[in-house]
Design a protein around this motif. Structure first.
Motif, short mmCIF file in Angstrom:
data_model
loop_
_atom_site.label_atom_id
_atom_site.label_comp_id
_atom_site.label_asym_id
_atom_site.label_seq_id
_atom_site.Cartn_x
_atom_site.Cartn_y
_atom_site.Cartn_z
N SER A 361 0.86 -1.19 0.00
CA SER A 361 0.00 0.00 0.00
C SER A 361 0.89 1.23 0.00
O SER A 361 1.93 1.28 0.66
CB SER A 361 -0.93 0.02 1.22
N ASP A 363 1.05 5.80 -0.37
CA ASP A 363 0.43 7.12 -0.36
C ASP A 363 0.67 7.72 -1.74
O ASP A 363 1.71 8.32 -2.01
CB ASP A 363 1.06 7.98 0.74
N ASP A 393 -3.89 1.52 -2.72
CA ASP A 393 -3.84 2.82 -2.07
C ASP A 393 -3.63 2.69 -0.57
O ASP A 393 -3.80 1.62 0.03
CB ASP A 393 -5.14 3.58 -2.34
N LYS A 394 -3.28 3.83 0.07
CA LYS A 394 -2.91 3.85 1.48
C LYS A 394 -4.04 3.45 2.42
O LYS A 394 -3.78 2.97 3.52
CB LYS A 394 -2.39 5.23 1.88
N ASP A 395 -5.30 3.62 1.99
CA ASP A 395 -6.42 3.26 2.86
C ASP A 395 -6.82 1.79 2.73
O ASP A 395 -7.80 1.35 3.32
CB ASP A 395 -7.62 4.15 2.58
N VAL A 396 -6.05 1.04 1.97
CA VAL A 396 -6.31 -0.40 1.81
C VAL A 396 -5.28 -1.17 2.62
O VAL A 396 -4.07 -0.98 2.45
CB VAL A 396 -6.23 -0.82 0.32
N ASP A 397 -5.74 -2.03 3.51
CA ASP A 397 -4.84 -2.84 4.33
C ASP A 397 -4.34 -4.02 3.50
O ASP A 397 -5.14 -4.88 3.09
CB ASP A 397 -5.60 -3.36 5.57
N ASN A 407 -10.26 -3.91 -4.59
CA ASN A 407 -9.57 -2.85 -5.30
C ASN A 407 -8.93 -3.35 -6.59
O ASN A 407 -8.89 -2.62 -7.59
CB ASN A 407 -8.52 -2.21 -4.39
N THR A 446 -4.31 0.73 -7.73
CA THR A 446 -4.69 1.98 -7.08
C THR A 446 -5.85 2.64 -7.85
O THR A 446 -6.09 2.32 -9.02
CB THR A 446 -3.52 2.97 -7.03
#
Length: 605
Positions: A361, A363, A393-397, A407, A446
């Motif tokens: 992941s 930013d 993306d950063k909000d995906v663990d 995603n 992403t």
């Protein structure tokens, strides 16, 4: 909590109810493996076999075989804590200024513990010295039915650079040939092999000492992908928060951990012909094939008065080595972030067997950022062997595989977001037709910026409920007509996003024909993956394992507008794969039934 030696770790495992003592006699040939494999797959406890046929020494296995025990082994509550420690260590601002310097004293104190101490006396590992060594006295296991023999599976192989005198420690399996010779399994990219090549230029004998049964921090340090300038014993001292005591070997100048259970001393004659080693049921879940390796000659074995013999088994994940790999993931995450600050987190899925897949992941700051990270990862040391890199993306663990899949299927358009490149591969990769070299795939999952969408416009069709039913009917028809044996639509939110099918492969390119037949009727499908008949498409862990390990991206991906097909079947010589394809690791039916009959005797449940 840190541990002085292996036996102090065993006591703590028992105190916490994490150890089972098996008191009945067991056979080191296959039986220990079958018992342990069942326990490991059920996330079970460490096992101490007290009576092993043919040996007076007990066997410890699966000691670090859960996330919790792996964290305990490294003296932390959670593996994530190790990353925090490394992160603090790298935060150089902590050492700026008088006030900050005072605050950093605890960290500096920990750094003082990293340097190993050379003792001028004999160590506990040398309480018993045998100059007429016999490896057959050790309870060395034969792991799998088609293994070439018995293998030392947790040996800490210590060598010394002939030019600098700097020692190196690595973990390389050792096949037992007879009572005082073994193979020395050095892959081309391993530090031990590099030192061996230096000795080959000099000629003569290369001294080696092998430690068995150190405290878990030392054992882990031997597996860590450390830069060459970092000494494994220093790293172990840092992990355990106390220095490693070292003593000189009895028959050579190599220093070994003083509190090891066993030390095996000897040499490799660099002028001696190589010898066939293997096959071996490896951590990939396949048998690694026979190959030629140097021969290690044993000249002396020393040990404690009452030692415990440590071992492990590897094979289809999950197994004990998976959690050691997860420790590496957590410990080295800060280093990934230092090189690529945009990285938020990483996940090496267990099914990817360390080198076949990584999920990252980030930013995201600009168009094409994911591609920058993909290519950067392939340029980072042993990460160059990673066959599949997925960026979210950063909000995906990255640890949440369902979120990653969501995603992947919603943000990725194959022709736009998949990059294939060629480069080095791990020595155990079997899917490429060329050893050590093949193709790798990067996937940008992403969310796309407008400029990225404009770069390559992708036409999307709305998938109606009726269309979803048509998809299911089509697959049922293919199943009835014999084109496929079974199928699974695992992505329940949209039944056309992903299709997994199994086939009875009897001819070249059969999987690709199935992919094309499905894609022609269902152009909106995002992923079609085809597997061999023995693979249940409903078992997503096995499906992932096969998908990560059975493909060479350039050959096995079919990328069309909006769809990617994946041929994850076993490859045939008629398909251009002329290398031997390894067998899946399977225990013999006879041993499975034998362990079934004895299960209650073991006292494990």
């Amino acid at each position: 909590m840190s541990f002085k030696d292996l036996q102090s770790f065993i006591k703590e495992l028992e105190r916490k109810g994490e150890l089972v003592r098996v008191k009945v006699e067991v056979d080191p040939e296959l039986e220990i493996t079958e018992i342990t494999d069942r326990v490991s797959k059920s996330y079970g406890k460490a096992l101490l076999f007290e009576k092993v046929k043919g040996s007076k020494y007990p066997v410890l296995i699966n000691a670090m075989g859960t996330y919790e025990r792996m964290a305990m082994a490294l003296g932390v509550k959670s593996l994530n804590d190790m990353g925090d420690v490394i992160n603090d260590l790298m935060d150089m601002s902590s050492y700026m200024g008088v006030v900050k310097a005072v605050k950093s004293i605890p960290k500096l104190t920990r750094m003082a513990s990293v340097f190993p101490i050379k003792l001028p006396i004999k160590g506990a590992c040398q309480e018993v010295i045998n100059h007429d060594p016999d490896l057959n006295e050790l309870p060395i296991i034969k792991c799998w039915p088609e293994d070439g023999g018995k293998f030392l599976t947790l040996p800490l192989v210590i060598t010394k650079d002939p030019e600098t005198g700097i020692q190196n420690m690595g973990m390389y399996r050792m096949q037992v040939y007879d009572k005082n010779t073994t193979g020395m399994h050095w892959h081309w990219h391993k530090d031990g092999r590099e030192i061996y090549e230096q000795y080959r230029k000099l000629g003569g004998k290369m001294p080696i000492s092998v430690a068995l049964g150190c405290d878990p921090a030392i054992t882990y340090a031997a597996t860590a992908p450390l830069p060459k300038m970092i000494d494994e014993m220093m790293f172990a001292g840092f992990l355990r928060k106390m220095p490693v005591n070292m003593v000189k070997s009895i028959t050579n100048d190599i220093y070994v951990p003083a509190d090891a259970e066993f030390i095996i001393e000897g040499y490799v004659d660099v002028n001696e012909p190589l010898r066939v080693e293997g096959p071996f049921g490896d951590h990939t879940g396949y048998y690694s094939l026979e190959d030629d390796y140097p021969v290690f000659h044993v000249t002396c074995i020393t040990h404690k008065k009452k030692p415990v013999y440590p071992t492990t088994i590897v094979g289809k994940p999950p197994m004990e080595d998976c959690y050691m790999g997860k420790a590496t993931e957590r410990i080295f995450l800060p280093l990934f972030k230092m090189i690529n600050p945009e990285i938020i987190d990483i996940n090496f899925p267990l099914e990817g067997v360390f080198h076949s897949c990584v999920i990252i992941s980030i930013d995201k700051k600009y168009p094409g950022h994911a591609n920058k990270v993909i290519n950067s990862v392939w340029g980072m040391g042993q990460m160059m062997y990673t066959k599949m890199v997925i960026v979210v993306d950063k909000d995906v663990d990255p640890q949440d595989t369902e979120a990653v899949a969501y995603n992947l299927f919603n943000n990725m358009e194959p022709q736009r977001d998949i990059v294939i490149t060629e480069g080095p591969l791990d020595a155990l990769d079997h899917a490429s037709n060329t050893p050590l070299y093949g193709s790798r795939v990067g996937i940008d999952a992403t969310r796309k910026w407008d400029i990225e969408l404009q770069a390559r416009e992708v036409k999307k069709e709305e998938v109606t409920a009726e269309r979803k039913e048509e998809a299911k009917k089509l697959l049922e028809d293919l199943k009835d007509k014999g084109g496929i044996l079974d199928f699974n639509l695992p992505y329940k939110e949209d039944l056309t996003k992903c299709i997994l099918v199994s086939i009875d492969k009897t001819e070249a390119w059969q999987a690709k024909k199935v992919i094309n037949s499905i894609e022609e009727k269902l152009k909106e499908v995002k992923l079609i993956a085809v597997f061999d008949k023995e693979i249940d498409p409903n078992n997503l862990s096995i499906v992932a394992w096969k998908l990560f390990n059975n493909i060479d991206a350039k050959r096995d991906l079919i990328i069309k507008e909006g769809t990617v097909g994946v041929d994850a079947t076993r490859k045939l010589a008629s398909e251009g794969h002329t290398r031997p394809w390894p067998k899946d690791i399977e225990m013999s039916q006879e041993m499975k039934e034998y362990v079934d009959r004895r299960w209650q005797e073991y006292g494990i449940d």
